[in-house]
Design a protein around this motif. Structure first.
Motif, PDB file in Angstrom:
ATOM      1  N   VAL A 139      -1.224  -8.916   9.255  1.00 27.94           N
ATOM      2  CA  VAL A 139      -2.662  -8.924   8.974  1.00 27.94           C
ATOM      3  C   VAL A 139      -2.979  -8.039   7.766  1.00 27.94           C
ATOM      4  O   VAL A 139      -3.674  -8.468   6.840  1.00 27.94           O
ATOM      5  CB  VAL A 139      -3.479  -8.488  10.208  1.00 27.94           C
ATOM      6  CG1 VAL A 139      -4.939  -8.275   9.854  1.00 27.94           C
ATOM      7  CG2 VAL A 139      -3.349  -9.525  11.319  1.00 27.94           C
ATOM      8  N   LEU A 140      -2.476  -6.810   7.763  1.00 32.56           N
ATOM      9  CA  LEU A 140      -2.769  -5.913   6.637  1.00 32.56           C
ATOM     10  C   LEU A 140      -2.159  -6.432   5.338  1.00 32.56           C
ATOM     11  O   LEU A 140      -2.774  -6.328   4.269  1.00 32.56           O
ATOM     12  CB  LEU A 140      -2.262  -4.502   6.932  1.00 32.56           C
ATOM     13  CG  LEU A 140      -3.026  -3.729   8.011  1.00 32.56           C
ATOM     14  CD1 LEU A 140      -2.348  -2.401   8.290  1.00 32.56           C
ATOM     15  CD2 LEU A 140      -4.481  -3.520   7.625  1.00 32.56           C
ATOM     16  N   GLY A 141      -0.959  -6.986   5.418  1.00 35.20           N
ATOM     17  CA  GLY A 141      -0.322  -7.542   4.230  1.00 35.20           C
ATOM     18  C   GLY A 141      -1.124  -8.683   3.646  1.00 35.20           C
ATOM     19  O   GLY A 141      -1.341  -8.752   2.428  1.00 35.20           O
ATOM     20  N   MET A 142      -1.581  -9.597   4.504  1.00 33.08           N
ATOM     21  CA  MET A 142      -2.393 -10.720   4.016  1.00 33.08           C
ATOM     22  C   MET A 142      -3.738 -10.235   3.486  1.00 33.08           C
ATOM     23  O   MET A 142      -4.224 -10.741   2.471  1.00 33.08           O
ATOM     24  CB  MET A 142      -2.593 -11.758   5.126  1.00 33.08           C
ATOM     25  CG  MET A 142      -1.323 -12.481   5.527  1.00 33.08           C
ATOM     26  SD  MET A 142      -0.422 -13.220   4.147  1.00 33.08           S
ATOM     27  CE  MET A 142      -1.489 -14.564   3.731  1.00 33.08           C
ATOM     28  N   LYS A 198      -4.897  -0.167  -1.246  1.00 30.02           N
ATOM     29  CA  LYS A 198      -3.570   0.352  -0.914  1.00 30.02           C
ATOM     30  C   LYS A 198      -3.666   1.525   0.063  1.00 30.02           C
ATOM     31  O   LYS A 198      -2.932   1.581   1.053  1.00 30.02           O
ATOM     32  CB  LYS A 198      -2.870   0.788  -2.200  1.00 30.02           C
ATOM     33  CG  LYS A 198      -1.405   1.071  -2.053  1.00 30.02           C
ATOM     34  CD  LYS A 198      -0.807   1.393  -3.421  1.00 30.02           C
ATOM     35  CE  LYS A 198       0.691   1.342  -3.385  1.00 30.02           C
ATOM     36  NZ  LYS A 198       1.286   1.578  -4.696  1.00 30.02           N
ATOM     37  N   ALA A 199      -4.590   2.451  -0.204  1.00 30.13           N
ATOM     38  CA  ALA A 199      -4.777   3.608   0.681  1.00 30.13           C
ATOM     39  C   ALA A 199      -5.232   3.154   2.061  1.00 30.13           C
ATOM     40  O   ALA A 199      -4.762   3.676   3.084  1.00 30.13           O
ATOM     41  CB  ALA A 199      -5.792   4.570   0.082  1.00 30.13           C
ATOM     42  N   PHE A 200      -6.122   2.165   2.098  1.00 24.50           N
ATOM     43  CA  PHE A 200      -6.605   1.633   3.373  1.00 24.50           C
ATOM     44  C   PHE A 200      -5.458   1.050   4.192  1.00 24.50           C
ATOM     45  O   PHE A 200      -5.293   1.363   5.374  1.00 24.50           O
ATOM     46  CB  PHE A 200      -7.684   0.572   3.129  1.00 24.50           C
ATOM     47  CG  PHE A 200      -8.031  -0.218   4.350  1.00 24.50           C
ATOM     48  CD1 PHE A 200      -8.817   0.328   5.349  1.00 24.50           C
ATOM     49  CD2 PHE A 200      -7.551  -1.512   4.514  1.00 24.50           C
ATOM     50  CE1 PHE A 200      -9.121  -0.398   6.490  1.00 24.50           C
ATOM     51  CE2 PHE A 200      -7.854  -2.242   5.642  1.00 24.50           C
ATOM     52  CZ  PHE A 200      -8.638  -1.687   6.633  1.00 24.50           C
ATOM     53  N   VAL A 201      -4.650   0.212   3.553  1.00 27.59           N
ATOM     54  CA  VAL A 201      -3.540  -0.454   4.244  1.00 27.59           C
ATOM     55  C   VAL A 201      -2.534   0.574   4.759  1.00 27.59           C
ATOM     56  O   VAL A 201      -2.099   0.515   5.914  1.00 27.59           O
ATOM     57  CB  VAL A 201      -2.862  -1.492   3.315  1.00 27.59           C
ATOM     58  CG1 VAL A 201      -1.536  -1.957   3.870  1.00 27.59           C
ATOM     59  CG2 VAL A 201      -3.789  -2.674   3.083  1.00 27.59           C
ATOM     60  N   ILE A 202      -2.174   1.534   3.927  1.00 25.06           N
ATOM     61  CA  ILE A 202      -1.196   2.557   4.328  1.00 25.06           C
ATOM     62  C   ILE A 202      -1.737   3.410   5.477  1.00 25.06           C
ATOM     63  O   ILE A 202      -1.025   3.689   6.442  1.00 25.06           O
ATOM     64  CB  ILE A 202      -0.793   3.431   3.120  1.00 25.06           C
ATOM     65  CG1 ILE A 202       0.043   2.603   2.135  1.00 25.06           C
ATOM     66  CG2 ILE A 202      -0.035   4.673   3.575  1.00 25.06           C
ATOM     67  CD1 ILE A 202       0.294   3.261   0.806  1.00 25.06           C
ATOM     68  N   THR A 203      -3.000   3.785   5.400  1.00 24.25           N
ATOM     69  CA  THR A 203      -3.607   4.613   6.441  1.00 24.25           C
ATOM     70  C   THR A 203      -3.651   3.883   7.775  1.00 24.25           C
ATOM     71  O   THR A 203      -3.256   4.423   8.812  1.00 24.25           O
ATOM     72  CB  THR A 203      -5.034   5.046   6.034  1.00 24.25           C
ATOM     73  OG1 THR A 203      -4.954   5.765   4.802  1.00 24.25           O
ATOM     74  CG2 THR A 203      -5.681   5.919   7.094  1.00 24.25           C
TER      75      THR A 203
END
Length: 195
Positions: free
Chosen positions: A139-142, A161-166
């Motif tokens: 989901v985060l990757g898409m 990027k920060a959102f996905v990593i967090t």
């Protein structure tokens, strides 16, 4: 006699699959998604994980598809977070969810073969965690690949990027551990009954 056994197995699989889909829908409409200010932590994927490990990758994919469809409808009818508008796209809401049960099954099978003498619960725990991480990463990757710019617009001042990593490192890891803890006793019990 063999035809009768195949029908019985098919009936078992269909019944258990229908139960997992029903539980998924029930979770989705009740406590399955815990909304927070910017994200929603989900436990809706647990029936998909269970279906994948107990009944195999095909039924896991079927339950995952239903979970994704429920997520899409949820995003339209009662969005839990500002990012819910992005889940109206089936590439985000449905496609990654199809692979949850598939990856849970193969993770379980891999660990079971790797550690032949170990308790089955070890394989189930790791398979469940892999299934949960598949949901998070998928989901985060898409979201990142398709909507990085929109994420930054919605979350003013935060990079995609920060959102996905967090989210992956906090919610994703917590969901994976919870999936292992919750799914292990359920799968072990269901497998005994299912056989």
């Amino acid at each position: 006699m063999e035809v009768l056994n195949k029908k019985r197995v098919s009936s078992k699989k269909l019944t258990l699959t229908a139960m997992m889909v029903a539980i998924t829908v029930l979770l989705d409409y009740t406590i399955g998604v815990i909304p927070l200010p910017m994200v929603a932590i989900t436990i809706v994927h647990l029936p998909t994980v269970i279906a994948g490990i107990v009944m195999g990758p095909v039924m896991g994919a079927v339950v995952g598809f239903c979970m994704g469809a429920a997520s899409l409808i949820h995003s339209i009818t009662r969005p839990p977070s500002p990012l819910s508008v992005l889940f109206i796209n089936p590439i985000i809401s449905i496609v990654p969810r199809i692979f949850i049960g598939v990856m849970a099954y193969y993770g379980y099978e891999f660990v079971k073969k790797l550690f032949k003498g170990q308790k089955e619960s070890v394989g189930v725990f790791i398979g469940a965690a892999i299934g949960s991480l598949t949901n998070t990463v998928g989901v985060l990757g898409m979201l990142y690949l398709v909507y990085a710019d929109k994420i930054e617009q919605i979350l003013e001042g935060t990079t995609a990027k920060a959102f996905v990593i967090t989210v992956a490192s906090t919610n994703g890891m917590a969901e994976a551990i919870a999936a292992g803890i919750v799914c292990t006793p359920i799968v072990v019990a269901v497998k005994k009954i299912y056989k």
